[in-house]
Design a protein around this motif. Sequence first.
Motif, mmCIF file in Angstrom:
data_model
loop_
_atom_site.group_PDB
_atom_site.id
_atom_site.type_symbol
_atom_site.label_atom_id
_atom_site.label_comp_id
_atom_site.label_asym_id
_atom_site.label_seq_id
_atom_site.Cartn_x
_atom_site.Cartn_y
_atom_site.Cartn_z
ATOM 1 N N UNK A 192 48.553 -18.667 52.466
ATOM 2 C CA UNK A 192 47.144 -18.790 52.102
ATOM 3 C C UNK A 192 46.976 -18.727 50.588
ATOM 4 N N UNK A 193 45.755 -18.923 50.141
ATOM 5 C CA UNK A 193 45.374 -18.793 48.728
ATOM 6 C C UNK A 193 44.314 -17.698 48.595
ATOM 7 N N UNK A 194 43.996 -17.365 47.363
ATOM 8 C CA UNK A 194 43.020 -16.305 47.101
ATOM 9 C C UNK A 194 41.684 -16.569 47.780
ATOM 10 N N UNK A 195 41.246 -17.825 47.798
ATOM 11 C CA UNK A 195 39.939 -18.143 48.381
ATOM 12 C C UNK A 195 39.884 -17.868 49.881
ATOM 13 N N UNK A 196 41.043 -17.773 50.531
ATOM 14 C CA UNK A 196 41.054 -17.467 51.955
ATOM 15 C C UNK A 196 40.791 -15.991 52.235
ATOM 16 N N UNK A 197 41.008 -15.149 51.222
ATOM 17 C CA UNK A 197 40.844 -13.707 51.400
ATOM 18 C C UNK A 197 39.373 -13.320 51.526
ATOM 19 N N UNK A 198 38.512 -13.947 50.735
ATOM 20 C CA UNK A 198 37.107 -13.532 50.665
ATOM 21 C C UNK A 198 36.396 -13.651 52.012
ATOM 22 N N UNK A 202 34.974 -10.544 54.241
ATOM 23 C CA UNK A 202 33.556 -10.521 54.599
ATOM 24 C C UNK A 202 33.372 -10.397 56.109
ATOM 25 N N UNK A 203 34.221 -11.079 56.869
ATOM 26 C CA UNK A 203 34.151 -10.985 58.325
ATOM 27 C C UNK A 203 34.383 -9.549 58.792
ATOM 28 N N UNK A 208 32.394 -4.516 60.943
ATOM 29 C CA UNK A 208 32.352 -3.066 60.756
ATOM 30 C C UNK A 208 30.916 -2.575 60.682
ATOM 31 N N UNK A 209 30.073 -3.305 59.958
ATOM 32 C CA UNK A 209 28.666 -2.921 59.842
ATOM 33 C C UNK A 209 27.957 -2.914 61.192
ATOM 34 N N UNK A 210 28.241 -3.905 62.020
ATOM 35 C CA UNK A 210 27.625 -3.971 63.345
ATOM 36 C C UNK A 210 28.081 -2.808 64.220
ATOM 37 N N UNK A 230 32.008 -8.832 67.743
ATOM 38 C CA UNK A 230 32.791 -9.914 67.127
ATOM 39 C C UNK A 230 32.359 -11.302 67.595
ATOM 40 N N UNK A 231 31.319 -11.379 68.420
ATOM 41 C CA UNK A 231 30.950 -12.638 69.085
ATOM 42 C C UNK A 231 30.776 -13.799 68.125
ATOM 43 N N UNK A 232 30.221 -13.544 66.937
ATOM 44 C CA UNK A 232 29.949 -14.627 65.983
ATOM 45 C C UNK A 232 31.232 -15.245 65.435
#
Length: 251
Positions: A192-198, A202-203, A208-210, A230-232
């Motif tokens: 992967x690349x750095x942009x794949x981490x964000x 976030x997911x 975790x927030x839910x 995790x449905x979304x």
Amino acid sequence: DWSSDVCSTDLAGGRIGLLVGPDGIFMVDSQYEQVTGKVLAAVRKISPQPIRFLTNTHLHVDHSGGNANIVKQGAVFLAREELRADMARAANMDPGRLPNITYGMGDPIKFRMNGEIVDLIPIRAAHTGGDTIVRFENADIIMIGDFYRNYGYPYIDTSNGGSLKGALDALEYLTKIAGPNTKLIPGHGTVIKRDDIVPYRNMIMDIRGKVLALIQQGKTEQEVLAAKPTAAYDAKVPGGLNAAPQGGTSA
């Protein structure tokens, strides 16, 4: 003429990384004990040089089971002190699987060999309590172990010191030390690349927030699961909820 090279392979378990060149081989992870013969055969197709150093990204047996066999080849094995302590507690542990040299949190180690600079960077308890990321500075490659996985949801081995907060911190750290073209090599799955981490981080934070909101409402564990937090993401994450944890055994 020899030139330094960084390559990886994942014959059976976790991915192995190799730095090869005239100074010898620096090896990252060793896979299962039972496949050492195949591992060494694959290494010899790449380089006839001796394996001089071995390190582990973490203690799980699909990354560390072959340690003793690699050490018998003459390699010096170094890893986190926490990793050694966790391994040593396992029943019937072969002492050859334990590192000869250890380092702790906040004490990164730098190697210079084959024209490359290799950084062993201990990170806060993430996938396990003794995780290390391995950076090859000139090649612009970072082996990140198992706190990131692009098949199924994250697996945090709390029985061996892992923590979700540590995994999130590790992901954030990666976004800071990786450049836009840095190759990030997880222990399992695709490069992967750095942009794949964000979006991955976030997911995790969203789920975790839910979950935390449901807990604050007094929901039981079964009620939280029934709410499908995790449905979304289930249809977007390869393997979804059906993906089995990888690397969940320490001995």
